[in-house]
Scaffold this active site. Structure first.
Site, PDB file in Angstrom:
ATOM      1  N   ASP A  59      10.178  -0.519  -8.861  1.00 42.43           N
ATOM      2  CA  ASP A  59       9.459  -1.082  -7.702  1.00 42.43           C
ATOM      3  C   ASP A  59       9.189  -2.574  -7.900  1.00 42.43           C
ATOM      4  OD1 ASP A  59       9.458   1.527  -6.931  1.00 42.43           O
ATOM      5  OD2 ASP A  59       7.313   1.674  -6.528  1.00 42.43           O
ATOM      6  N   SER A  72       3.655  -0.715  -2.018  1.00 39.91           N
ATOM      7  CA  SER A  72       2.514  -1.583  -1.666  1.00 39.91           C
ATOM      8  C   SER A  72       1.827  -2.149  -2.910  1.00 39.91           C
ATOM      9  CB  SER A  72       1.503  -0.825  -0.803  1.00 39.91           C
ATOM     10  OG  SER A  72       0.954   0.239  -1.523  1.00 39.91           O
ATOM     11  N   GLY A 107       5.068   5.198  -0.709  1.00 38.90           N
ATOM     12  CA  GLY A 107       6.436   5.078  -1.222  1.00 38.90           C
ATOM     13  C   GLY A 107       7.145   3.789  -0.867  1.00 38.90           C
ATOM     14  N   LEU A 108       6.424   2.828  -0.272  1.00 41.30           N
ATOM     15  CA  LEU A 108       7.086   1.571   0.118  1.00 41.30           C
ATOM     16  C   LEU A 108       6.727   0.411  -0.814  1.00 41.30           C
ATOM     17  CD1 LEU A 108       6.989   1.638   4.039  1.00 41.30           C
ATOM     18  CD2 LEU A 108       8.696   2.543   2.493  1.00 41.30           C
ATOM     19  N   PRO A 154       2.078   0.072   4.214  1.00 35.20           N
ATOM     20  CA  PRO A 154       1.116   1.163   4.080  1.00 35.20           C
ATOM     21  C   PRO A 154       0.923   1.547   2.605  1.00 35.20           C
ATOM     22  CG  PRO A 154       3.145   1.926   5.141  1.00 35.20           C
ATOM     23  CD  PRO A 154       3.275   0.451   4.984  1.00 35.20           C
ATOM     24  N   ALA A 190       3.048  -2.695  -5.985  1.00 34.07           N
ATOM     25  CA  ALA A 190       3.881  -3.705  -6.668  1.00 34.07           C
ATOM     26  C   ALA A 190       3.931  -4.986  -5.851  1.00 34.07           C
ATOM     27  CB  ALA A 190       5.291  -3.156  -6.893  1.00 34.07           C
ATOM     28  N   ALA A 191       3.978  -4.864  -4.530  1.00 35.12           N
ATOM     29  CA  ALA A 191       4.073  -6.064  -3.683  1.00 35.12           C
ATOM     30  C   ALA A 191       2.787  -6.883  -3.778  1.00 35.12           C
ATOM     31  CB  ALA A 191       4.354  -5.665  -2.240  1.00 35.12           C
TER      32      ALA A 191
HETATM   33  C1  MEV Z   1       8.338   5.184  -7.008  1.00 34.92           C
HETATM   34  O1  MEV Z   1       8.638   4.241  -6.004  1.00 34.92           O
HETATM   35  C2  MEV Z   1       9.579   5.577  -7.749  1.00 34.92           C
HETATM   36  C3  MEV Z   1       9.373   6.632  -8.825  1.00 34.92           C
HETATM   37  O2  MEV Z   1      10.688   6.913  -9.347  1.00 34.92           O
HETATM   38  C4  MEV Z   1       8.459   6.167  -9.915  1.00 34.92           C
HETATM   39  C5  MEV Z   1       9.055   5.075 -10.802  1.00 34.92           C
HETATM   40  O3  MEV Z   1      10.256   4.873 -10.785  1.00 34.92           O
HETATM   41  O4  MEV Z   1       8.266   4.457 -11.535  1.00 34.92           O
HETATM   42  C6  MEV Z   1       8.841   7.935  -8.233  1.00 34.92           C
END
Ligand code: MEV
Length: 313
Positions: free
Chosen positions: A152, A108, A105-106, A101, A110-111
Site C-alpha cells: 500500500d 486511506s 481497502g483503498l 474512505p 498509507a495515503a
Molecule cells: C491491504 O491493502 C493488502 C493486504 O494484502 C495487506 C498487506 O499487503 O499488507 C491485505
C-alpha cells in the site's frame, strides 16, 4: 509563511492481496480520483514545540501529545524529526483531510502517512525522497496492518502501477493497453489489521492448505502481469474471478462483496473481485469503457454506497 501542502492518492490491488503478505507477487495501481491531503502551517503566536493536529474527518482536533503515545501521528512526527536530525520543532499545526474512505481497502491510512511525511519534511525545509517517504510510511503501516507487506505505502508513494514482491526492489508494472475499472464500496468498514490477523491464524493452523492457496493467488498475479504487458486485457476478467474465488477460500470475502461481484458480472463486467483486506470495503470490476456507467448503476442497485470509474494506465 504560507501552508505547505502535500497530497497522496488512493490505491486498488488488482491481484494478490493477502498472499502478498506471504511473499507472493501482487499488482496494485493508484486511484487518482480520491486523495489524502496534509497541510502544515506555522503558529506564529504558539510556544516552540507546540504541535496541533486537526483531522476533522476522524474527529481529531488536539495537541499532538494529547494523542496516545503509540498513535501513528505521534510516530510520524517522531520519525520525520529523526530522519532530519531535528531536535525541536517550531509551533505548528498539521491539518489532515481525505476523500479516501477509511477502512475500505483503498489505502486511506498509507495515503495520510505519505501526505503527512511529505508536507512536514517540506515544511521543515528538507523534503524527504520517495525512498525515505516510503520507508517511513511502511513503519506507520504496521500500526494499521500488523504485519504489512508494504504494497500500500509503495503504490501510494510512487503513484504508479507496481508489480510488488515483499522485500524485493519495486518494479513499475507495464500496462500496454489502458483499461477501465469500476470500484464499488459495500459501505462496510473493515480494518485491514483484523482480516490480516485472522488470515495469519488460519495459516498457522492449516499451513499447507493456505500455502497452496497463496501459491495459486501468486500464479494468477504472474499471469495477470504477463497479460497486462502484452495488452491482452480481455484475459484479465477470468483471472479476477478466480482471484476472488481464492479470496473467498482464504476467508476474507463477505456476502456484501460477493453480491457486488455477482451484480457486476450480471451487468456485463468481464471480471470482478474484492480488493484490499476484504470482509467489507471495496470491490473492483473490469468493464468495457462504454459499459462502465451501466455496471456502476448495477452496483448501486445491489447496495454499493458509492462507485468510482477509473482508467488504469
Ligand atoms: C491491504 O491493502 C493488502 C493486504 O494484502 C495487506 C498487506 O499487503 O499488507 C491485505
Amino acid at each position: 509563511m504560507p501552508a505547505i501542502s502535500a497530497y497522496a492518492p488512493g490505491k486498488i490491488i488488482l491481484f494478490g492481496e493477502h498472499a502478498v503478505v506471504y511473499g507472493r507477487p501482487a499488482l496494485a495501481v493508484p486511484v487518482l480520483q480520491v486523495k489524502a491531503r496534509a497541510a502544515v502551517l506555522a503558529n506564529v503566536r504558539g510556544p516552540a514545540g507546540q504541535v496541533r493536529i486537526e483531522a476533522p474527518d476522524i474527529q481529531i482536533n488536539c495537541g499532538l501529545h494529547d494523542l496516545p503515545s503509540d498513535h501513528p501521528f505521534q510516530t510520524l512526527v517522531f520519525m520525520v524529526c529523526e530522519a532530519l536530525s531535528i531536535q525541536s520543532l517550531p509551533a505548528l499545526t498539521i491539518r489532515l483531510s481525505s476523500t479516501i474512505p477509511t477502512a475500505s481497502g483503498l489505502g486511506s491510512g498509507a495515503a495520510i502517512s505519505v501526505a503527512f511525511i511529505r508536507a512536514l519534511s517540506a515544511f521543515l525545509g528538507h523534503p524527504l525522497s520517495d525512498e525515505q517517504v516510503n520507508a517511513l510510511a511502511y513503519e506507520t503501516e504496521r500500526y494499521y496492518h500488523g504485519s504489512p507487506s508494504g504494497i500500500d505505502n509503495t503504490v501510494i508513494t510512487y503513484a504508479m502501477p507496481v508489480y510488488f514482491v515483499r522485500g524485493q526492489p519495486i518494479e513499475r508494472l507495464k500496462i500496454a493497453r489502458p483499461f477501465t475499472v469500476v470500484i464499488g464500496d459495500t459501505g462496510i468498514k473493515s480494518p485491514t489489521i483484523e482480516a490480516v490477523s485472522d488470515v495469519r491464524r488460519c495459516w498457522q493452523s492449516e499451513t499447507a492448505h493456505f500455502e497452496s492457496l497463496f501459491d495459486q493467488v501468486g500464479q494468477i498475479a504472474l499471469a495477470a502481469r504477463q497479460t497486462l504487458e502484452n495488452g491482452e486485457t480481455a484475459a484479465l476478467g477470468p483471472l479476477m474471478l478466480k482471484n476472488h474465488e481464492l479470496l473467498c477460500e482464504i476467508g476474507v470475502s463477505a456476502p456484501a462483496l460477493d453480491a457486488l461481484v455477482q451484480a457486476a458480472v450480471a451487468a456485463g463486467a468481464q471480471g470482478a473481485k474484492l480488493c484490499g483486506g476484504g470482509r467489507g470495503g471495496n470491490m473492483i470490476a473490469l468493464v468495457a469503457p462504454e459499459n462502465a456507467e451501466k455496471v456502476a448503476q448495477a452496483l448501486q442497485q445491489a447496495g454499493a454506497v458509492r462507485t468510482i470509474i477509473t482508467e488504469v494506465k
